[in-house]
Structure formats: structure tokens, C-alpha cells
Design a protein around this motif. Structure first.
Motif, PDB file in Angstrom:
ATOM      1  N   GLY A 228       0.853  -1.198   0.000  1.00  0.00           N
ATOM      2  CA  GLY A 228       0.000   0.000   0.000  1.00  0.00           C
ATOM      3  C   GLY A 228       0.880   1.236   0.000  1.00  0.00           C
ATOM      4  O   GLY A 228       2.043   1.187  -0.404  1.00  0.00           O
ATOM      5  N   GLY A 229       0.332   2.365   0.455  1.00  0.00           N
ATOM      6  CA  GLY A 229       1.090   3.617   0.413  1.00  0.00           C
ATOM      7  C   GLY A 229       0.936   4.284  -0.940  1.00  0.00           C
ATOM      8  O   GLY A 229       0.222   3.781  -1.820  1.00  0.00           O
ATOM      9  N   PRO A 230       1.616   5.423  -1.132  1.00  0.00           N
ATOM     10  CA  PRO A 230       1.402   6.236  -2.344  1.00  0.00           C
ATOM     11  C   PRO A 230       1.694   5.500  -3.651  1.00  0.00           C
ATOM     12  O   PRO A 230       1.090   5.815  -4.673  1.00  0.00           O
ATOM     13  CB  PRO A 230       2.400   7.399  -2.161  1.00  0.00           C
ATOM     14  N   ILE A 231       2.570   4.516  -3.606  1.00  0.00           N
ATOM     15  CA  ILE A 231       2.892   3.808  -4.858  1.00  0.00           C
ATOM     16  C   ILE A 231       1.660   3.115  -5.428  1.00  0.00           C
ATOM     17  O   ILE A 231       1.517   2.939  -6.631  1.00  0.00           O
ATOM     18  CB  ILE A 231       4.050   2.797  -4.642  1.00  0.00           C
ATOM     19  N   GLN A 232       0.725   2.752  -4.539  1.00  0.00           N
ATOM     20  CA  GLN A 232      -0.478   2.058  -5.000  1.00  0.00           C
ATOM     21  C   GLN A 232      -1.261   2.918  -5.999  1.00  0.00           C
ATOM     22  O   GLN A 232      -1.728   2.436  -7.024  1.00  0.00           O
ATOM     23  CB  GLN A 232      -1.358   1.727  -3.795  1.00  0.00           C
ATOM     24  N   HIS A 233      -1.402   4.187  -5.697  1.00  0.00           N
ATOM     25  CA  HIS A 233      -2.146   5.085  -6.593  1.00  0.00           C
ATOM     26  C   HIS A 233      -1.406   5.228  -7.928  1.00  0.00           C
ATOM     27  O   HIS A 233      -2.026   5.204  -8.996  1.00  0.00           O
ATOM     28  CB  HIS A 233      -2.317   6.460  -5.943  1.00  0.00           C
ATOM     29  N   ALA A 234      -0.091   5.389  -7.840  1.00  0.00           N
ATOM     30  CA  ALA A 234       0.691   5.578  -9.067  1.00  0.00           C
ATOM     31  C   ALA A 234       0.573   4.350  -9.974  1.00  0.00           C
ATOM     32  O   ALA A 234       0.361   4.481 -11.187  1.00  0.00           O
ATOM     33  CB  ALA A 234       2.156   5.837  -8.705  1.00  0.00           C
ATOM     34  N   GLY A 249      -0.424  -7.943   0.796  1.00  0.00           N
ATOM     35  CA  GLY A 249      -0.227  -7.278   2.079  1.00  0.00           C
ATOM     36  C   GLY A 249      -0.312  -5.774   1.927  1.00  0.00           C
ATOM     37  O   GLY A 249      -0.156  -5.237   0.825  1.00  0.00           O
ATOM     38  N   LEU A 250      -0.592  -5.097   3.038  1.00  0.00           N
ATOM     39  CA  LEU A 250      -0.705  -3.623   3.037  1.00  0.00           C
ATOM     40  C   LEU A 250       0.003  -3.093   4.274  1.00  0.00           C
ATOM     41  O   LEU A 250      -0.611  -2.437   5.128  1.00  0.00           O
ATOM     42  CB  LEU A 250      -2.185  -3.210   3.032  1.00  0.00           C
ATOM     43  N   ILE A 251       1.290  -3.354   4.359  1.00  0.00           N
ATOM     44  CA  ILE A 251       2.012  -3.070   5.607  1.00  0.00           C
ATOM     45  C   ILE A 251       1.983  -1.585   5.962  1.00  0.00           C
ATOM     46  O   ILE A 251       2.044  -1.223   7.135  1.00  0.00           O
ATOM     47  CB  ILE A 251       3.459  -3.620   5.550  1.00  0.00           C
ATOM     48  N   ALA A 252       1.844  -0.717   4.951  1.00  0.00           N
ATOM     49  CA  ALA A 252       1.802   0.726   5.239  1.00  0.00           C
ATOM     50  C   ALA A 252       0.599   1.083   6.115  1.00  0.00           C
ATOM     51  O   ALA A 252       0.580   2.134   6.754  1.00  0.00           O
ATOM     52  CB  ALA A 252       1.758   1.524   3.933  1.00  0.00           C
ATOM     53  N   ASP A 253      -0.392   0.201   6.140  1.00  0.00           N
ATOM     54  CA  ASP A 253      -1.614   0.490   6.909  1.00  0.00           C
ATOM     55  C   ASP A 253      -1.725  -0.283   8.218  1.00  0.00           C
ATOM     56  O   ASP A 253      -2.653  -0.037   8.986  1.00  0.00           O
ATOM     57  CB  ASP A 253      -2.857   0.168   6.049  1.00  0.00           C
ATOM     58  N   TYR A 254      -0.817  -1.232   8.467  1.00  0.00           N
ATOM     59  CA  TYR A 254      -1.020  -2.143   9.604  1.00  0.00           C
ATOM     60  C   TYR A 254      -1.045  -1.432  10.955  1.00  0.00           C
ATOM     61  O   TYR A 254      -1.739  -1.872  11.862  1.00  0.00           O
ATOM     62  CB  TYR A 254       0.046  -3.242   9.646  1.00  0.00           C
ATOM     63  N   ALA A 255      -0.283  -0.337  11.081  1.00  0.00           N
ATOM     64  CA  ALA A 255      -0.221   0.309  12.403  1.00  0.00           C
ATOM     65  C   ALA A 255      -1.069   1.581  12.451  1.00  0.00           C
ATOM     66  O   ALA A 255      -1.005   2.325  13.414  1.00  0.00           O
ATOM     67  CB  ALA A 255       1.227   0.614  12.759  1.00  0.00           C
ATOM     68  N   LYS A 256      -1.863   1.818  11.394  1.00  0.00           N
ATOM     69  CA  LYS A 256      -2.647   3.066  11.353  1.00  0.00           C
ATOM     70  C   LYS A 256      -4.046   2.842  11.914  1.00  0.00           C
ATOM     71  O   LYS A 256      -4.689   1.836  11.590  1.00  0.00           O
ATOM     72  CB  LYS A 256      -2.779   3.555   9.914  1.00  0.00           C
ATOM     73  N   ALA A 257      -4.516   3.786  12.711  1.00  0.00           N
ATOM     74  CA  ALA A 257      -5.884   3.687  13.234  1.00  0.00           C
ATOM     75  C   ALA A 257      -6.868   3.798  12.065  1.00  0.00           C
ATOM     76  O   ALA A 257      -7.869   3.090  12.005  1.00  0.00           O
ATOM     77  CB  ALA A 257      -6.130   4.795  14.250  1.00  0.00           C
ATOM     78  N   LEU A 261      -6.862   6.097   2.138  1.00  0.00           N
ATOM     79  CA  LEU A 261      -7.906   5.893   1.138  1.00  0.00           C
ATOM     80  C   LEU A 261      -7.308   5.212  -0.085  1.00  0.00           C
ATOM     81  O   LEU A 261      -6.227   5.581  -0.546  1.00  0.00           O
ATOM     82  CB  LEU A 261      -8.508   7.234   0.723  1.00  0.00           C
ATOM     83  N   GLY A 262      -8.011   4.231  -0.613  1.00  0.00           N
ATOM     84  CA  GLY A 262      -7.541   3.545  -1.819  1.00  0.00           C
ATOM     85  C   GLY A 262      -7.893   4.330  -3.063  1.00  0.00           C
ATOM     86  O   GLY A 262      -8.564   5.370  -2.985  1.00  0.00           O
ATOM     87  N   PRO A 263      -7.444   3.846  -4.236  1.00  0.00           N
ATOM     88  CA  PRO A 263      -7.760   4.517  -5.494  1.00  0.00           C
ATOM     89  C   PRO A 263      -9.254   4.458  -5.813  1.00  0.00           C
ATOM     90  O   PRO A 263      -9.962   3.589  -5.308  1.00  0.00           O
ATOM     91  CB  PRO A 263      -6.984   3.698  -6.526  1.00  0.00           C
ATOM     92  N   ASN A 264      -9.694   5.372  -6.671  1.00  0.00           N
ATOM     93  CA  ASN A 264     -11.095   5.370  -7.097  1.00  0.00           C
ATOM     94  C   ASN A 264     -11.365   4.180  -8.028  1.00  0.00           C
ATOM     95  O   ASN A 264     -10.542   3.841  -8.866  1.00  0.00           O
ATOM     96  CB  ASN A 264     -11.394   6.680  -7.832  1.00  0.00           C
ATOM     97  N   TRP A 265     -12.558   3.577  -7.919  1.00  0.00           N
ATOM     98  CA  TRP A 265     -12.866   2.351  -8.661  1.00  0.00           C
ATOM     99  C   TRP A 265     -13.162   2.570 -10.147  1.00  0.00           C
ATOM    100  O   TRP A 265     -13.361   1.600 -10.868  1.00  0.00           O
ATOM    101  CB  TRP A 265     -14.080   1.652  -8.028  1.00  0.00           C
TER     102      TRP A 265
END
Ligand SMILES: NC(=O)c1ccc[n+]([C@@H]2O[C@H](COP(=O)([O-])OP(=O)(O)OC[C@H]3O[C@@H](n4cnc5c(N)ncnc54)[C@H](OP(=O)(O)O)[C@@H]3O)[C@@H](O)[C@H]2O)c1
Length: 336
Positions: A228-234, A249-257, A261-265
Motif C-alpha cells: 500500500g502507500g502512495p505507490i499504489q495510486h501511481a 499485504g498492506l504493511i503501510a496500513d497495519y499500524a494506522k488507526a 484511502l484507496g484509489p477510485n474504482w
């Protein structure tokens, strides 16, 4: 610890992380007496224990995930490799090498359920780095979800990690243009110079869109998502028609409350994308087939690995933080 020891160390989870680094307060390090065996039981001395990002999920209170959390007061869950040091079980002999969910412990009394014998004589480090979770995950996610074809372009995030490094090498061996996303120049050099990736993006320092456009001029067909993280959008914005995204996996999000937001569908429709999450506990029954698929690549010398080995059970606690800092160089494990 030697195999005649009458005491051993184990680590129990006693509190759940609430964000921030993993600290000693979450765990209780206990000394336990060597257990006596009943008929049908065996005693395993663990030699190498795997550390995995999945542990953050297992420590959380989330009961809706693919596997229940570790109960407070229980020995922390982990997979590992060890040897049988005592046996009253007909199928296991003293000296057998075994793998399974052994937990954060130097010794484990078990009835053998879920335990597999290690049938090769490769070092523990190689077994845990390739033929255990990383290799099985890479093989399942790349071939069954990513469905790669020669000539296509794949982007792998977490590319210098234990799963990502194998995904990229398998894809390269099958003739894809392989781009890895990493968090340091050292890792970028390792995956391109040592592992043969065609290109690397440092998500911390590079202009993501510009670098991706340069490395994937014909767009992206397969995205193997580990972070995950900004590279996902790019990457999402450069997916080709009928592209496949394997969400591992989405390790960039594992410790975030609150996760990012993911990309638009809208792209999912325009590009007719397939996005599929997968977790390995669904595929334990497929392990023989996954091993059969992966082994020839290894035998042909196409899969390199590096193991990041910590010493002694208590090192597991602070060691978990290396996943978030990117401090692990390869498959993270603890030597006991
Ligand atoms: N679905 C499944 O069944 C399954 C099975 C195994 C693993 N996984 C998942 O696969 C992923 C990789 O696991 P692994 O065991 O191979 O771990 P790993 O890649 O060896 O280690 C994690 C790496 O993630 C990178 N990272 C950490 N925070 C990041 C962030 N905010 N943005 C981007 N990258 C970040 C770091 O590398 P950098 O230095 O490059 O940042 C770190 O070294 C994890 O998300 C894990 O949960 C899933």
C-alpha cells in the motif's frame, strides 16, 4: 539451550499493540519446566523461528480476520523449524527435522498435528526463506492470482522483502519486465544487480509517476501489492486493460488507526481490472502443488535469498519493528 535442558524460555502475549513501536510491555518472558510426554506426544526444540508482518494482525483484537487473534496470556504465534528431541509418537523419531506453528518458544510439546517433516537437508535459513511462507505466498499470489505472461510488465511492492523478492525473481524467470518498489537505494541495488529485476523505484525518494512511466512505458499488467502507500495510486493509474492486482499485504496500513484511502474504482471498469486478495491459510492444502511449482526455479538457481537473523528469543520483540522501519534485509527470523 541444549536438548537435555530441563527448563526453557517462552514469550506470552499479555497486551495488544495500540499503534507505535512494539515494546517489551506487550509480552511476558517466562521460564517453564521441560514437560513430560504422554503416549502420542513429542517434544520439539525450535532452532529457527520466523518473524512475519502477519503477527501484527494476530496481536490485534480483530476477530473478523482470516485467523483468530492470539489470546492474551497465550504463547505468541509463529512458524518455525526445529528438531524432535524426545518422542512417544509413532510417526516422529528423535532427530527428525520438523516445521509448523511452533510459537515463540524454545521447546514445544505437541501431538504432531499440523507438523510437517523437513525432507531436505538445506539449512534452516534457506527453508524458512524460500520453502516456507515466503515462497508459498509468492508462488500462490503470482501464478494463481497474477496470472503472468511472458512479455508483460509486473510491479512488485515490498520488492526486497521475503515475499516480494521471490515474486520478482519468478516473474523474471518467466520473461516479464519486472519493476520492484523499495525503501532504500541499497535495496534497489540488491534487487537490480543481484536478483535481476529490470528496474527499481525508491518510494521514499523517487518521483513515483515519472519513474514508473520511464520503467513501464507500455503500462502495467500485473501489480503484486505487498505494502500500500502512495505507490499504489501511481501503479493503479498505469494499469493496462485486463490487468491483475494480487493483494498480498498492506504493511503501510497495519499500524494506522485509519487506513489510507484507496484509489477510485472508475479504473476497475475502464480497464476491466481483476483485484483479488488472498491469504495463505486458505491454501495449506495446496502446499504440495506450490512446492512442485516453485522447486524447479530454485533448482535452476533462479531464486536467491538473504536471511536477516536475530539471536535469541527475546530479540523477536524489538525485531518486529524492523518491518516498519524497513530495517530487515531479507527474511526476518530468530535463531534460538
Ligand atoms: N497474504 C498472505 O498470506 C501473506 C503471506 C505473507 C506475507 N504477506 C504480506 O506480504 C507483505 C510482505 O511480507 P514479508 O514477510 O515479505 O515482509 P518483508 O517485505 O520482508 O518486510 C516488510 C517490508 O515492508 C516495507 N515497508 C514497511 N513499511 C512500509 C511502508 N509504509 N510503505 C512501503 N513499504 C513499507 C519495508 O521495506 P522497505 O525498506 O522497502 O520499505 C519492510 O522491510 C506484508 O504486507 C505481509 O503482511 C501476506
Amino acid at each position: 539451550m541444549n536438548e537435555t535442558a530441563q527448563e526453557y524460555t517462552a514469550i506470552k502475549l499479555i497486551a495488544r499493540p495500540t499503534g507505535g513501536p512494539i515494546t517489551d510491555e506487550l509480552f511476558d518472558i517466562v521460564t517453564l519446566a521441560r514437560p513430560a510426554l504422554a503416549q502420542g506426544e513429542l517434544l520439539v526444540q525450535q532452532t529457527h523461528m520466523s518473524l512475519d508482518p502477519a503477527m501484527f494482525g494476530w496481536m490485534s483484537p480483530d476477530t473478523e480476520s482470516y485467523i483468530p487473534p492470539v489470546a492474551l496470556g497465550d504463547v505468541m504465534r509463529s512458524s518455525g523449524i526445529g528438531k524432535v528431541i524426545e518422542s512417544k509418537h509413532p510417526d516422529f523419531q528423535v532427530g527428525d527435522r520438523v516445521m509448523g506453528l511452533l510459537g515463540w518458544t524454545e521447546m514445544l510439546k505437541t501431538d504432531g498435528q499440523g507438523l510437517n517433516k523437513v525432507q531436505n537437508d538445506l539449512p534452516d535459513e534457506a527453508v524458512l526463506s524460500i520453502f516456507a511462507l515466503p515462497g508459498m505466498t509468492a508462488t500462490q499470489g503470482l501464478f494463481e492470482v497474477g496470472k503472468p505472461k511472458a512479455g508483460e510488465t509486473i510491479v512488485v511492492s515490498g520488492a526486497a522483502g521475503s515475499v516480494g523478492s521471490i515474486v520478482g525473481q519468478l516473474a523474471k524467470a518467466d520473461g516479464l519486465n519486472v519493476i520492484g518498489v523499495v525503501g532504500s537505494d541499497e535495496k534497489a541495488e540488491w534487487i537490480t544487480n543481484e536478483l535481476g529485476f529490470d528496474g527499481a523505484i525508491n518510494y521514499k525518494t523517487d518521483d513515483l509517476d515519472a519513474k514508473l512511466a520511464a520503467l513501464a512505458p507500455k503500462g502495467v499488467d500485473v501489480y503484486f501489492e505487498n505494502t500500500g502507500g502512495p505507490i499504489q495510486h501511481a501503479v493503479f493509474n498505469r494499469m493496462n486493460a485486463h490487468g491483475r492486482i494480487a493483494v498480498c499485504g498492506l504493511i503501510a496500513d497495519y499500524a494506522k488507526a485509519v487506513p489510507d484511502l484507496g484509489p477510485n474504482w472508475i479504473q476497475v471498469i475502464k480497464k476491466r481490472l481483476t483485484i483479488q486478495g488472498f491469504t495463505m491459510p486458505d491454501h495449506y492444502g495446496d502446499i504440495p502443488a506450490l512446492l512442485a511449482k516453485l522447486t524447479p526455479y530454485v533448482m535452476q538457481g533462479k531464486i536467491k535469498y538473504r536471511a536477516h537473523v536475530l539471536e535469541g528469543l527475546p530479540a523477536a520483540i524489538s525485531g518486529l519493528n524492523l518491518f516498519f522501519t524497513g530495517g530487515n534485509q531479507g527474511k526476518l527470523m530468530v535463531k534460538l
